[in-house]
Write an enzyme that holds these catalytic residues in place. Structure first.
Site, short mmCIF file in Angstrom:
data_model
loop_
_atom_site.label_atom_id
_atom_site.label_comp_id
_atom_site.label_asym_id
_atom_site.label_seq_id
_atom_site.Cartn_x
_atom_site.Cartn_y
_atom_site.Cartn_z
N VAL A 76 62.79 -71.28 -76.49
CA VAL A 76 61.73 -72.23 -76.03
C VAL A 76 60.68 -71.29 -74.95
O VAL A 76 59.49 -71.57 -75.22
CB VAL A 76 62.14 -73.38 -75.30
CG1 VAL A 76 60.81 -74.36 -75.04
CG2 VAL A 76 62.99 -74.07 -76.52
N ARG A 107 68.29 -65.97 -66.89
CA ARG A 107 69.70 -65.74 -66.63
C ARG A 107 69.89 -63.95 -66.81
O ARG A 107 70.53 -63.50 -65.77
CB ARG A 107 70.78 -66.46 -67.40
CG ARG A 107 72.02 -66.75 -66.83
CD ARG A 107 72.86 -67.47 -67.68
NE ARG A 107 72.31 -67.58 -69.19
CZ ARG A 107 72.66 -68.73 -69.79
NH1 ARG A 107 73.42 -69.44 -69.32
NH2 ARG A 107 72.16 -68.64 -71.02
N GLU A 113 57.37 -83.83 -72.23
CA GLU A 113 57.01 -84.33 -73.71
C GLU A 113 57.92 -83.30 -74.51
O GLU A 113 58.53 -84.06 -75.61
CB GLU A 113 55.61 -83.86 -74.11
CG GLU A 113 55.21 -84.02 -75.56
CD GLU A 113 55.30 -85.57 -75.72
OE1 GLU A 113 54.24 -86.30 -74.99
OE2 GLU A 113 56.24 -86.07 -76.47
N GLY A 125 61.00 -82.74 -79.92
CA GLY A 125 60.36 -81.42 -79.86
C GLY A 125 58.74 -81.32 -79.84
O GLY A 125 58.24 -81.83 -79.02
N LYS A 159 67.73 -88.70 -75.58
CA LYS A 159 66.54 -89.21 -76.09
C LYS A 159 66.08 -90.41 -75.97
O LYS A 159 65.09 -90.88 -75.63
CB LYS A 159 65.95 -88.11 -77.21
CG LYS A 159 66.28 -86.84 -77.38
CD LYS A 159 66.25 -86.04 -78.62
CE LYS A 159 66.43 -84.73 -78.45
NZ LYS A 159 66.95 -83.94 -79.86
N GLY A 215 62.87 -76.21 -82.46
CA GLY A 215 62.13 -74.72 -82.75
C GLY A 215 61.30 -74.40 -81.49
O GLY A 215 60.66 -75.19 -81.02
N1 HSE Z 1 69.85 -80.10 -81.06
C1 HSE Z 1 68.63 -80.59 -81.14
C2 HSE Z 1 68.41 -81.10 -82.58
C3 HSE Z 1 67.74 -79.69 -80.57
O1 HSE Z 1 69.15 -80.64 -83.34
O2 HSE Z 1 67.33 -81.77 -82.83
C4 HSE Z 1 66.49 -80.61 -79.92
O3 HSE Z 1 66.64 -81.23 -78.96
#
Ligand code: HSE
Length: 441
Positions: free
Chosen positions: A14, A45, A130, A135, A206, A303
């Site tokens: 990201v 990291r 957001e 995403g 979420k 993504g």
């Molecule tokens: N692991 C999450 C998914 C990525 O598959 O939607 C986004 O939060």
């Protein structure tokens, strides 16, 4: 106008996407907000991994907390991840230093969202997230701003691309669960620990945020009922398909008279519903407002590029001076989350039983349902093709069990649970019954 100065912590997929966006669209961004965006510090990291053209010449910080406190930046972008530890310490340090914070960290906010929102308010800064939900879909802004004047009745969605991808592939290609999961991991959609995805916890993180935004309650991840997709078999996929449904992992939050019913679970949706059409890694979020009506947002839930788009939108708001309470309602007015009893959930159900092939077994099932006041819409005894296929549900062939598929009329979850408990005790089934809620969307 002064440039807006960013410190970015976390340069994984990201973070790299955000650097790409700021390079590609930096001039456009400066043009529309009237100020330049400048990165004044980065942290990650592994310095050797992160070192590339995009970060060359930008001051490096080994410690993200030091970056969060550093006076060279006014906005701290947290892309480290994790519900506690260094991400939390850095976000707190930034807020305490009166920095605006932009984060994609759903786990952190699901656990500490209320306290962090309070800290942001106290310091008069933004806490924007957001990218933490679905995403690239702008659902937080939609709830905070565009639909802010509505009373939301229900919010639901497909919030995990990995699960939707797995269920879609199981449906279209009749491939086994594990096989498709490996593919999703290779494509970079799954969380580092895929049990977060398939166990429903990522969706629950979420949904916890959406619930707070939608209903003006404090974030309460621990009040969400969570079921994953591990129990879904090809037998379920086939049976539901022949009955006109698709199986989706949904997060659903509804305000009921007795409290908020917030749950993550596989659900049957009608094949011709809009949400059934959302396939592969695509996410969808539906918001039912009292004046807006039902609104469905569909798009990429993960993504690098879509997530970067969401983060940059948050930065854009800060550049324009738009600061809103993180969870729509000021924290002093956020209500405690009152959980509705799931037993009181009222709806139809799909049940798959593996029934011993003996006289009276089927009649006993129907009677047990009737005893609890559960009325049956259909009951089908059949052996789907794939049950003969190699690797298919072996318990069924081995025990000479007969698959029985039941669709009920609307009833309470309590009645269903009790009926199925008795059916199990009667000893007519070879395995635990499968029960999936049917969602009227
Ligand atoms: N692991 C999450 C998914 C990525 O598959 O939607 C986004 O939060």
């Amino acid at each position: 106008m002064e440039p807006l100065k960013l410190g970015i912590a976390g340069l994984g997929t990201v973070g790299a996407g955000l650097l790409e966006l700021l390079t590609a669209n930096g001039a456009h961004f400066a043009n529309i907000v009237g100020r330049e965006i400048r990165i004044t510090g980065v942290s990650a990291r592994s310095r050797s991994k992160a070192r590339d053209a995009a970060t060359a010449g930008i001051p490096w910080f080994d410690d993200p907390v030091a970056l969060a406190r550093d006076p060279s930046n006014a906005v701290f972008v947290e892309l480290i991840g994790g519900e506690d530890g260094i991400a939390k310490a850095a976000v707190e340090a930034a807020l305490n230093a009166k920095k605006h914070v932009v984060t994609a960290n759903k786990a952190l906010l699901a656990k500490h969202g209320f306290e962090l929102a309070r800290l942001a308010e106290k310091n008069g800064v933004a806490l924007n997230f957001e990218a933490a939900v679905a995403g690239g879909i702008p659902v937080i802004k939609t709830l905070r701003e565009a639909l802010g004047a509505n009373r939301v009745r229900r919010v639901y969605g497909i919030l995990n691309g990995t699960c939707n991808y797995i269920l879609t592939q199981m449906q279209t290609e009749k491939r086994p669960f594990e096989d498709v999961l490996k593919e999703a991991q290779a494509l970079g959609y799954a969380e580092a620990d895929p049990t977060f995805d398939i166990g429903g916890f990522d969706t629950a993180h979420k949904l916890a945020l959406l619930t707070s935004l939608a209903f003006g309650t404090r974030v309460a991840f621990d009040q969400i009922h969570v079921e994953g997709i591990q129990s879904i078999t090809q037998a379920d996929i086939e049976a539901t398909d022949s009955l006109g449904y698709r199986i989706k992992l949904l997060g659903v939050a509804t305000e009921t008279e007795s409290g908020i019913e917030a749950r993550v679970s596989p659900a049957l949706v009608y094949k011709d519903s809009a949400i059934a059409e959302v396939s592969g890694v695509t996410n969808a979020v539906a918001i039912d407002g009292d004046f807006s009506g039902n609104i469905l947002l569909v798009g990429a839930g993960a993504g690098a590029k879509p997530t970067a788009s969401a983060i940059a939108g948050d930065i854009l708001d800060i550049a324009r001076g738009l600061i809103v309470p993180p969870f729509v309602t000021p924290t002093a007015k956020l209500k405690a989350h009152k959980r509705a009893k799931l037993d009181q959930h009222y709806g139809s159900y799909y049940v798959r039983l593996a029934l011993y092939d003996k006289p009276g077994a089927m009649a006993a099932i129907a009677r047990r349902m009737g005893d609890r006041g559960v009325s049956l819409e259909s009951i089908v005894q059949h052996r789907p093709q794939t049950l003969h296929a190699p690797g298919a549900a072996s318990h069924l062939s081995k025990d000479k069990a007969q698959p029985v598929i039941i669709i009920t009329h609307e009833t309470t979850e309590e009645a269903m649970r009790k009926a199925l408990e008795t059916i199990e005790k009667d000893g007519n089934v070879t395995e635990r019954p499968q029960m999936i809620r049917i969602e009227e969307l």
